[in-house]
Design a protein around this motif. Structure first.
Motif, PDB file in Angstrom:
ATOM      1  N   CYS A 182     -19.964  -0.564  22.176  1.00 39.64           N
ATOM      2  CA  CYS A 182     -21.271  -0.163  21.662  1.00 39.64           C
ATOM      3  C   CYS A 182     -21.696  -1.119  20.555  1.00 39.64           C
ATOM      4  CB  CYS A 182     -21.243   1.277  21.142  1.00 39.64           C
ATOM      5  SG  CYS A 182     -20.180   1.529  19.711  1.00 39.64           S
ATOM      6  N   LYS A 183     -22.944  -0.983  20.133  1.00 38.54           N
ATOM      7  CA  LYS A 183     -23.499  -1.838  19.087  1.00 38.54           C
ATOM      8  C   LYS A 183     -24.070  -0.963  17.968  1.00 38.54           C
ATOM      9  CE  LYS A 183     -24.756  -5.510  22.347  1.00 38.54           C
ATOM     10  NZ  LYS A 183     -25.890  -6.296  22.911  1.00 38.54           N
ATOM     11  N   THR A 187     -25.164   0.431  14.135  1.00 40.19           N
ATOM     12  CA  THR A 187     -25.681   0.046  12.835  1.00 40.19           C
ATOM     13  C   THR A 187     -25.230   1.100  11.836  1.00 40.19           C
ATOM     14  OG1 THR A 187     -27.634  -0.937  13.837  1.00 40.19           O
ATOM     15  CG2 THR A 187     -27.754  -0.458  11.490  1.00 40.19           C
ATOM     16  N   THR A 219     -25.005   4.661  13.951  1.00 42.42           N
ATOM     17  CA  THR A 219     -25.851   4.979  15.102  1.00 42.42           C
ATOM     18  C   THR A 219     -25.832   3.816  16.076  1.00 42.42           C
ATOM     19  OG1 THR A 219     -27.309   6.239  13.621  1.00 42.42           O
ATOM     20  CG2 THR A 219     -28.134   5.752  15.817  1.00 42.42           C
ATOM     21  N   ASP A 220     -25.519   4.098  17.342  1.00 35.85           N
ATOM     22  CA  ASP A 220     -25.476   3.004  18.315  1.00 35.85           C
ATOM     23  C   ASP A 220     -26.807   2.878  19.052  1.00 35.85           C
ATOM     24  OD1 ASP A 220     -25.554   4.925  20.320  1.00 35.85           O
ATOM     25  OD2 ASP A 220     -23.445   4.737  20.862  1.00 35.85           O
ATOM     26  N   GLU A 221     -26.866   1.950  20.008  1.00 30.25           N
ATOM     27  CA  GLU A 221     -28.126   1.660  20.694  1.00 30.25           C
ATOM     28  C   GLU A 221     -28.563   2.795  21.609  1.00 30.25           C
ATOM     29  OE1 GLU A 221     -24.946  -0.412  23.274  1.00 30.25           O
ATOM     30  OE2 GLU A 221     -25.178   0.434  21.268  1.00 30.25           O
ATOM     31  N   GLU A 222     -27.648   3.707  21.931  1.00 32.08           N
ATOM     32  CA  GLU A 222     -27.991   4.878  22.729  1.00 32.08           C
ATOM     33  C   GLU A 222     -28.313   6.077  21.845  1.00 32.08           C
ATOM     34  OE1 GLU A 222     -28.356   4.748  25.960  1.00 32.08           O
ATOM     35  OE2 GLU A 222     -27.733   2.633  26.035  1.00 32.08           O
ATOM     36  N   GLU A 223     -28.441   5.833  20.557  1.00 31.73           N
ATOM     37  CA  GLU A 223     -28.773   6.848  19.560  1.00 31.73           C
ATOM     38  C   GLU A 223     -27.694   7.914  19.406  1.00 31.73           C
ATOM     39  OE1 GLU A 223     -32.718   8.339  20.172  1.00 31.73           O
ATOM     40  OE2 GLU A 223     -33.649   6.379  19.802  1.00 31.73           O
ATOM     41  N   THR A 266     -26.621  -4.885  12.820  1.00 31.29           N
ATOM     42  CA  THR A 266     -26.007  -4.303  14.012  1.00 31.29           C
ATOM     43  C   THR A 266     -24.884  -5.223  14.498  1.00 31.29           C
ATOM     44  OG1 THR A 266     -28.075  -3.247  14.643  1.00 31.29           O
ATOM     45  CG2 THR A 266     -26.435  -3.556  16.381  1.00 31.29           C
TER      46      THR A 266
END
Length: 266
Positions: free
Chosen positions: A194-195, A197, A248-252, A218
């Protein structure tokens, strides 16, 4: 040594400041969503920005990193989620003339049955080497390493059944480049790349007033690895605060932690 590869070499590559003259043209992370039994094709763009010929060798390794800054490049099968056996390069050694560009191709052959959903990965090491010269001391040739680059090849299988599981390992406030910085170590205990922030909301301990929200860059986070996320909070005056830290990742997908935070004068 491979372990001397810099994690932030991407920025160096973008501006072509490397004395070796070799740059990677299409990124240091290649990601694929895969299915059982399928074959996927990729390529690595390489340019010799120097004026003289340069030999380059390529090979596969496993790869991991920790929030303390250590990075590990090891033999295949060190990582139980390696995909190194699935990847075949079309060559392991090339020679580029001055100012020449080329592409090295690879194929990813996914097994007929990948057991566990989630991310699998390895890295292609791209290593410029000195000219091949006869050895004065023993038969054969000597190849002297110059510098190495690591290109992550990440394959995600059945992502709908997998997820990251982010854990906060530590929270510190320290000076970094002369600025008060929140250093948040986050580990991915899940099975999916995952990515995330990292962000921090800071509150007055007495009144509960929100003083500000600050965020990190990120960064990608592989399963079973950890990184330190840096957040500049130099606008917050020295004192003791309440804070909520979030990843929080890119998929929220969101993960939160409430902490007491102290910003010191020194």
């Amino acid at each position: 040594m491979i372990k001397r590869i810099l994690l932030f070499i991407t920025l160096i590559l973008q501006f072509s400041f490397l004395h070796a003259g070799i740059v990677i043209l299409n990124g240091l992370t290649h990601s694929y969503k895969i299915e059982n039994g399928k074959v996927y094709k990729g390529k690595i763009g390489i340019e010799n920005t120097g004026n003289t010929a340069q030999s380059v060798k390529l090979f596969l390794q496993d790869f991991a990193y920790n929030a303390d800054g250590t990075t590990h490049y090891t033999a295949l099968h060190t990582n139980k989620r390696t995909n190194g056996d699935w990847i075949k390069l079309n060559t392991n050694l090339i020679t580029l003339k001055g100012k020449e560009k080329t592409e090295v191709f690879y194929e990813i052959t996914v097994p007929d049955q990948v057991v566990d959903p989630g991310s699998y990965w390895s890295v292609v090491i791209v290593e410029p080497v000195d000219d091949i010269k006869p050895s004065d001391n023993k038969p054969g040739v000597n190849i002297t390493s110059v510098i190495r680059y690591a290109i992550q090849v990440i394959t995600d299988y059945e992502t709908e059944k997998a997820k990251p599981d982010l854990k906060f390992e530590s929270v510190k406030v320290e000076k970094e480049d002369g600025k008060q910085t929140a250093k948040i170590a986050i580990a991915n205990k899940g099975n999916l790349y995952c990515k995330p922030t990292a962000s921090i909301e800071i509150y007055n301990r007495k009144t509960g007033e929100k003083l500000g929200t600050y965020a990190s860059l990120t960064m990608g986070l592989l399963p079973s690895t950890s990184k330190t996320f840096y957040i500049d909070i130099s606008k917050i005056p020295p004192d003791k605060y309440r804070a909520m830290i979030m990843a929080t990742d890119e998929e929220e997908n969101a993960f939160a932690l409430n902490v007491d935070l102290e910003v010191k004068n020194d």
